[in-house]
Design an enzyme around this catalytic site. Structure first.
Site, short mmCIF file in Angstrom:
data_model
loop_
_atom_site.label_atom_id
_atom_site.label_comp_id
_atom_site.label_asym_id
_atom_site.label_seq_id
_atom_site.Cartn_x
_atom_site.Cartn_y
_atom_site.Cartn_z
N ARG A 37 8.83 -1.96 -23.87
CA ARG A 37 7.94 -2.72 -23.00
C ARG A 37 8.68 -3.36 -21.82
O ARG A 37 8.35 -4.47 -21.40
CB ARG A 37 7.18 -3.78 -23.80
CG ARG A 37 5.69 -3.45 -23.79
CD ARG A 37 4.85 -4.46 -24.51
NE ARG A 37 4.51 -3.99 -25.84
CZ ARG A 37 4.41 -4.76 -26.90
NH1 ARG A 37 4.60 -6.05 -26.82
NH2 ARG A 37 4.09 -4.24 -28.06
N ARG A 41 4.18 -7.35 -18.65
CA ARG A 41 3.59 -8.54 -18.01
C ARG A 41 4.58 -9.67 -17.78
O ARG A 41 4.26 -10.63 -17.09
CB ARG A 41 2.42 -9.05 -18.87
CG ARG A 41 1.18 -8.20 -18.75
CD ARG A 41 0.09 -8.66 -19.72
NE ARG A 41 0.49 -8.42 -21.11
CZ ARG A 41 -0.22 -8.81 -22.16
NH1 ARG A 41 -1.35 -9.48 -21.98
NH2 ARG A 41 0.18 -8.54 -23.39
N ARG A 50 -0.91 -4.72 -11.49
CA ARG A 50 -1.96 -4.44 -12.46
C ARG A 50 -3.22 -5.29 -12.24
O ARG A 50 -4.27 -4.98 -12.76
CB ARG A 50 -1.44 -4.73 -13.88
CG ARG A 50 -0.67 -3.61 -14.53
CD ARG A 50 -1.52 -2.70 -15.40
NE ARG A 50 -2.25 -3.40 -16.45
CZ ARG A 50 -3.55 -3.60 -16.45
NH1 ARG A 50 -4.28 -3.19 -15.45
NH2 ARG A 50 -4.14 -4.23 -17.45
#
Length: 367
Positions: A37, A41, A50
């Site tokens: 990951r 975010r 995004r």
């Protein structure tokens, strides 16, 4: 940077192959590092890119996937990129609808409830038709990386995907999915076989598109005990490695290193070390020395810093990395976290982790 070049031919020459060398068990000057990951975010630029997009619409845009894949590499000297995508694109290719619900995560509008529901799934999947957008993203990203580091492709493993398809989303117990294994073993095997076949074609397609390594995520392994893992997860994990390799040979595609990451499955580490993968990924709940003892000398290990260690002060991160490198040794080893990065982590601390791996492993190798 991510402009469309459609040819998987004429890829730029690879400048840093440390990750691939470690995966194949060759000697490296420093221990390579990447993070599960890493496109995520925790990066403000990821949130900006995004922001206006539906999650799965982002996954279907090769240009956006390319941009998101490259973002962490602009910040950190990582040794590998992993294509931005999601494991649930495979159930979508089988005809299931999955939506991303804010605050809840991925949700299936109609999960599998009864054995008869298996008939609603596509029994023959043309991966290029259904998942071609991932292949395009890989080809585009491989060109846009300009040979800086290798690009990893991935898929969810059959049991993990099956559990999502029956639970309809995340679950703490996986009770619905596990009840299938006990009540409908034959139907479960039918579904797992269908998934394994699609995953095999999907992974081969990723290599054809330009992926230089592949990771299979058995993220829900920890919900199974040793026996159920042996019956319903391991055989398909093995089959996928074997089938992918024989198809790559048939299609004269490069034989890329494959990584198996079965979270919380230390009870199966010995079996996983012999399942046909060059690399075995580890979560943070096992000691490095213990993992080495169980997996032997013929596989590379990847992992396994507790992701929450990145909340520690930077000096402490350095100490933990040094200890981890001393436990695993700097060779036949790829540094990573024991799971993905969390959204509230500081990019600076991620940078400290990456730099500590490089600095300490170089120092250990010199002395």
């Amino acid at each position: 940077v991510c402009s469309f070049i459609h040819s998987p031919k004429d890829f730029p020459k690879l400048k840093n192959d440390t990750f691939l060398r470690a995966a194949r068990g060759e000697e490296t000057e420093h221990t390579p590092v990447w993070c599960m990951r890493q496109a995520g975010r925790y990066l403000p630029e990821f949130r900006e890119t995004r922001a206006a997009q539906d999650f799965f619409a982002t996954c279907r845009s090769p240009k956006l996937c390319c941009e998101l894949t490259l973002q962490p590499l602009r910040r950190f000297p990582l040794d590998a990129a992993i294509i931005f995508s999601d494991i649930l694109v495979v159930p979508q290719a089988l005809g299931m609808e999955v939506v991303m619900v804010p605050g809840k995560g991925p949700t299936f509008t109609e999960p599998l409830k009864e054995v008869e529901d298996l008939l609603k799934l596509r029994q023959k999947v043309d991966v290029t038709a259904e998942l071609g957008y991932v292949f395009e993203a890989i080809t585009l990203t491989r060109h846009s990386l300009e040979g800086r580091v290798p690009l990893i492709g991935f898929s969810g493993a059959p049991w993990t995907l099956m559990s999502y398809m029956i639970e309809g989303g995340g679950s703490t117990t996986m009770a619905k999915a596990k009840s299938w294994l006990y009540r409908h073993p034959e139907a479960s095997h039918r579904l797992l076989r269908l998934l394994a076949d699609v995953i095999t074609d999907y992974l081969v397609g990723q290599v054809a598109a330009g992926a230089q390594a592949l990771q299979l995520f058995e993220s829900h392994a920890g919900h199974l005990g040793p026996e159920q893992f042996q019956d319903f997860a391991l055989p398909y994990i093995r089959d996928i490695a074997q089938a992918v390799k024989s198809k790559l040979k048939e299609e004269t595609l490069p034989l890329v290193p494959m990584i198996i990451f079965a979270k919380d499955a230390h009870y199966a580490l010995r079996s996983l070390a012999h399942a046909g993968y060059e690399v075995v990924g580890l979560d943070w709940t096992i000691r490095p020395q213990e993992a080495r003892a169980q997996t032997g000398k013929d596989v590379t290990l990847q992992g396994n810093l507790d992701p929450c260690a990145l909340y520690a002060p930077k000096e402490k991160i350095g100490e933990l990395v040094k200890k981890m490198l001393e436990g695993f040794g700097t060779q036949r080893y790829i540094a990573n976290l024991g799971h993905g990065l969390y959204p509230d982590m500081s990019p600076e601390h991620v940078g400290a982790f990456v730099e500590a791996v490089h600095a300490h492993s170089r120092h250990i190798n010199k002395h």
